[in-house]
Scaffold this motif. Structure first.
Motif, PDB file in Angstrom:
ATOM      1  N   SER A   1       0.824  -1.204   0.000  1.00 55.91           N
ATOM      2  CA  SER A   1       0.000   0.000   0.000  1.00 55.91           C
ATOM      3  C   SER A   1       0.860   1.256   0.000  1.00 55.91           C
ATOM      4  CB  SER A   1      -0.931   0.005   1.222  1.00 55.91           C
ATOM      5  OG  SER A   1      -1.851  -1.065   1.172  1.00 55.91           O
TER       6      SER A   1
ATOM      7  N   LYS B   1      -1.756  -0.901  -9.311  1.00 60.53           N
ATOM      8  CA  LYS B   1      -0.716   0.120  -9.214  1.00 60.53           C
ATOM      9  C   LYS B   1      -1.013   1.292 -10.146  1.00 60.53           C
ATOM     10  CE  LYS B   1       4.348   0.605  -9.288  1.00 60.53           C
ATOM     11  NZ  LYS B   1       5.631  -0.123  -9.487  1.00 60.53           N
ATOM     12  N   GLN B   2      -1.514   0.999 -11.337  1.00 59.02           N
ATOM     13  CA  GLN B   2      -1.831   2.058 -12.306  1.00 59.02           C
ATOM     14  C   GLN B   2      -2.927   2.996 -11.799  1.00 59.02           C
ATOM     15  OE1 GLN B   2      -2.846   0.720 -16.234  1.00 59.02           O
ATOM     16  NE2 GLN B   2      -0.874  -0.280 -16.613  1.00 59.02           N
ATOM     17  N   ILE B   3      -3.905   2.459 -11.098  1.00 59.97           N
ATOM     18  CA  ILE B   3      -5.068   3.251 -10.707  1.00 59.97           C
ATOM     19  C   ILE B   3      -4.985   3.796  -9.285  1.00 59.97           C
ATOM     20  CG2 ILE B   3      -6.528   1.946 -12.293  1.00 59.97           C
ATOM     21  CD1 ILE B   3      -7.742   0.555  -9.794  1.00 59.97           C
ATOM     22  N   ALA B   4      -3.868   3.577  -8.614  1.00 61.78           N
ATOM     23  CA  ALA B   4      -3.747   3.957  -7.203  1.00 61.78           C
ATOM     24  C   ALA B   4      -3.880   5.459  -6.982  1.00 61.78           C
ATOM     25  CB  ALA B   4      -2.415   3.453  -6.642  1.00 61.78           C
ATOM     26  N   ASP B   5      -3.531   6.281  -7.961  1.00 63.82           N
ATOM     27  CA  ASP B   5      -3.683   7.730  -7.811  1.00 63.82           C
ATOM     28  C   ASP B   5      -5.149   8.162  -7.836  1.00 63.82           C
ATOM     29  OD1 ASP B   5      -0.974   8.106  -7.630  1.00 63.82           O
ATOM     30  OD2 ASP B   5      -0.709   8.650  -9.738  1.00 63.82           O
ATOM     31  N   ASP B   6      -6.032   7.293  -8.356  1.00 61.51           N
ATOM     32  CA  ASP B   6      -7.435   7.655  -8.534  1.00 61.51           C
ATOM     33  C   ASP B   6      -8.355   7.101  -7.452  1.00 61.51           C
ATOM     34  OD1 ASP B   6      -6.795   8.933 -10.981  1.00 61.51           O
ATOM     35  OD2 ASP B   6      -6.828   6.986 -11.998  1.00 61.51           O
ATOM     36  N   HIS B   7      -7.853   6.169  -6.629  1.00 61.76           N
ATOM     37  CA  HIS B   7      -8.705   5.515  -5.628  1.00 61.76           C
ATOM     38  C   HIS B   7      -7.937   5.349  -4.320  1.00 61.76           C
ATOM     39  CE1 HIS B   7     -11.610   4.549  -8.768  1.00 61.76           C
ATOM     40  NE2 HIS B   7     -10.609   4.089  -9.504  1.00 61.76           N
ATOM     41  N   ASP B   8      -8.632   5.560  -3.206  1.00 65.24           N
ATOM     42  CA  ASP B   8      -7.993   5.435  -1.893  1.00 65.24           C
ATOM     43  C   ASP B   8      -7.932   3.992  -1.422  1.00 65.24           C
ATOM     44  OD1 ASP B   8      -7.634   8.203  -1.663  1.00 65.24           O
ATOM     45  OD2 ASP B   8      -9.616   8.476  -0.763  1.00 65.24           O
TER      46      ASP B   8
ATOM     47  N   TYR C   1       2.392   1.586  -3.490  1.00 65.79           N
ATOM     48  CA  TYR C   1       1.463   1.965  -4.551  1.00 65.79           C
ATOM     49  C   TYR C   1       0.782   3.309  -4.287  1.00 65.79           C
ATOM     50  CZ  TYR C   1       1.715  -2.696  -6.730  1.00 65.79           C
ATOM     51  OH  TYR C   1       2.123  -3.840  -7.370  1.00 65.79           O
ATOM     52  N   GLY C   2       0.686   3.715  -3.018  1.00 60.53           N
ATOM     53  CA  GLY C   2       0.044   4.986  -2.702  1.00 60.53           C
ATOM     54  C   GLY C   2      -1.455   4.898  -2.519  1.00 60.53           C
ATOM     55  N   ALA C   3      -1.970   3.712  -2.197  1.00 58.48           N
ATOM     56  CA  ALA C   3      -3.382   3.504  -1.887  1.00 58.48           C
ATOM     57  C   ALA C   3      -3.474   2.283  -0.987  1.00 58.48           C
ATOM     58  CB  ALA C   3      -4.202   3.288  -3.155  1.00 58.48           C
TER      59      ALA C   3
END
Length: 384
Positions: free
Chosen positions: A65, A353-360, A68-70
């Motif tokens: 987590s 990993k690709q979508i981690a900036d868009d979802h918590d 990946y940032g989420a």
């Protein structure tokens, strides 16, 4: 949802020769009258608990987590008996075959996990079992071939065509057409003519049912997104089904092969077109493409018709994940969490990993463990 004809917004149906129409109608009646009964469901759930090891846990991958940032939560289907989600379906279909009076199981397999799960159920229920597997996949999944044979299954190497999963399906369908009286074709994913997509979804929906309850208990709400790898697509439908009416974004990771500029991939949703394959209308890869994925389980030129419908209505975002991206995710989860995922599953992790900036909060179906892929990993990462 599908209607009584087994169609999903125009996809699915039964596009089969006359010889298979009556057997499929008989199977539909058995599924609807036997498998959906309270008595069958009680036995099925008991066997899932006592034999398969359900419920599988939900795991908060804390180090991943941070990377990946989420917040990444993993539904641990890799801990199911046999090492993958496949047993949910084979156990259900095996019980149905037994109660319908069949004494022989046949199945196709790519990565070998479905074949292994079919062999397990055949041994447990005392049913003769025969597996069709492309020669290419036999070579790269030798350990699963050993496991199938150890449990008494006969493994037939398919040498036609590209020697992969699609060719194994063709061979199994031919066997089924010749032996419909005593044989149940245990389809491994939400593919093929009706009722297979509906039936496999019903048996795999336990994944999402458990995960929905588990994550609400853990964090007090539903995840922002649910992610799974998609070949035929059974583990993904198994996860998505429980959240279909919720405000949860769906993401499916296909086998992007060598990348967007290459004609070697296994991404019919991202790059395919409508067509008929193996008795269903769905999205398929055109004949000019060399169907390829580093993961044998995603090496299929079509996809389940419900996924085709999800894409058509915008319910799920499907993306091709390259071999390199999947291998990177395989290594990241192994090193950060001490969990070695299947290469199929690694595609889902790479998409998370690709979508981690868009979802918590992201729920990933960890559909299988990576024991079967260690030879490939050893070659890629020079671990020898």
């Amino acid at each position: 949802m599908s209607d009584e004809t087994g169609t999903f917004g125009g996809y699915g149906g039964r596009h089969v020769p006359d010889a298979l129409k009556a057997p499929l109608e008989q199977l539909t009646e058995a599924f609807e009258e036997i498998a959906l009964s309270d008595e069958f469901q009680t036995e099925f759930r008991d066997r899932l608990a006592e034999y398969a090891g359900r419920p599988t846990p939900l795991y908060h991958a804390k180090r991943l987590s941070v990377e990946y940032g989420a917040d990444i939560y993993l539904k641990r289907e890799d801990l199911l008996h046999g090492g993958a989600h496949k047993l949910n379906n084979t156990l259900g279909q095996g019980l149905l075959a037994k109660k319908a009076g069949k004494d022989r199981l046949i199945a196709e397999t790519g990565a070998g996990q479905h074949g292994t799960a079919t062999a397990m159920v055949g041994a447990m229920l005392d049913l003769d079992t025969e597996i069709y597997m492309g020669e290419k996949d036999v070579k790269r999944q030798r350990m699963n071939v050993f496991r199938m044979r150890l449990m008494g299954a006969e493994v037939n190497e398919v040498t036609r065509g590209g020697e992969g999963l699609a060719d194994a399906v063709d061979a199994a369908l031919e066997d089924f057409a010749k032996n419909v009286e005593d044989t149940h074709y245990l389809v491994g994913s939400v593919v093929g003519p009706d009722p297979f997509p509906r039936m496999v979804r019903a048996f795999q929906s336990v994944i999402g049912d458990e995960a929905r309850e588990q994550i609400r208990d853990r964090i007090g709400e539903l995840p922002d997104a649910a992610v799974a790898c998609v070949g035929g697509g059974s583990n993904a439908i198994g996860l998505f089904d429980a959240f279909r009416e919720d405000d949860v974004a769906f993401y499916g990771a296909e086998g992007g092969g060598e990348g967007a500029d290459s004609d070697r991939h296994a991404a019919p949703l991202a790059d395919g077109e409508d067509g008929v394959l193996h008795g269903m209308k769905t999205r398929v890869i055109d004949d000019d493409t060399d169907v390829h994925s580093v993961s044998a389980g995603l090496d299929y030129p079509g996809v389940g018709p419900e996924h085709a419908m999800f894409q058509a209505v915008g319910r799920c975002d499907y993306r091709g994940i390259t071999d390199e991206e999947a291998l990177d995710a395989f290594k990241e989860l192994s090193m950060l969490e001490g969990i070695i995922p299947a290469l199929e599953t690694s595609h889902g992790l790479a998409l998370a990993k690709q979508i981690a900036d868009d979802h918590d909060t992201i729920l990933v179906n960890l559909s299988g463990r990576g024991d079967k892929d260690m030879e490939t990993a050893a070659e890629q990462f020079d671990l020898t």
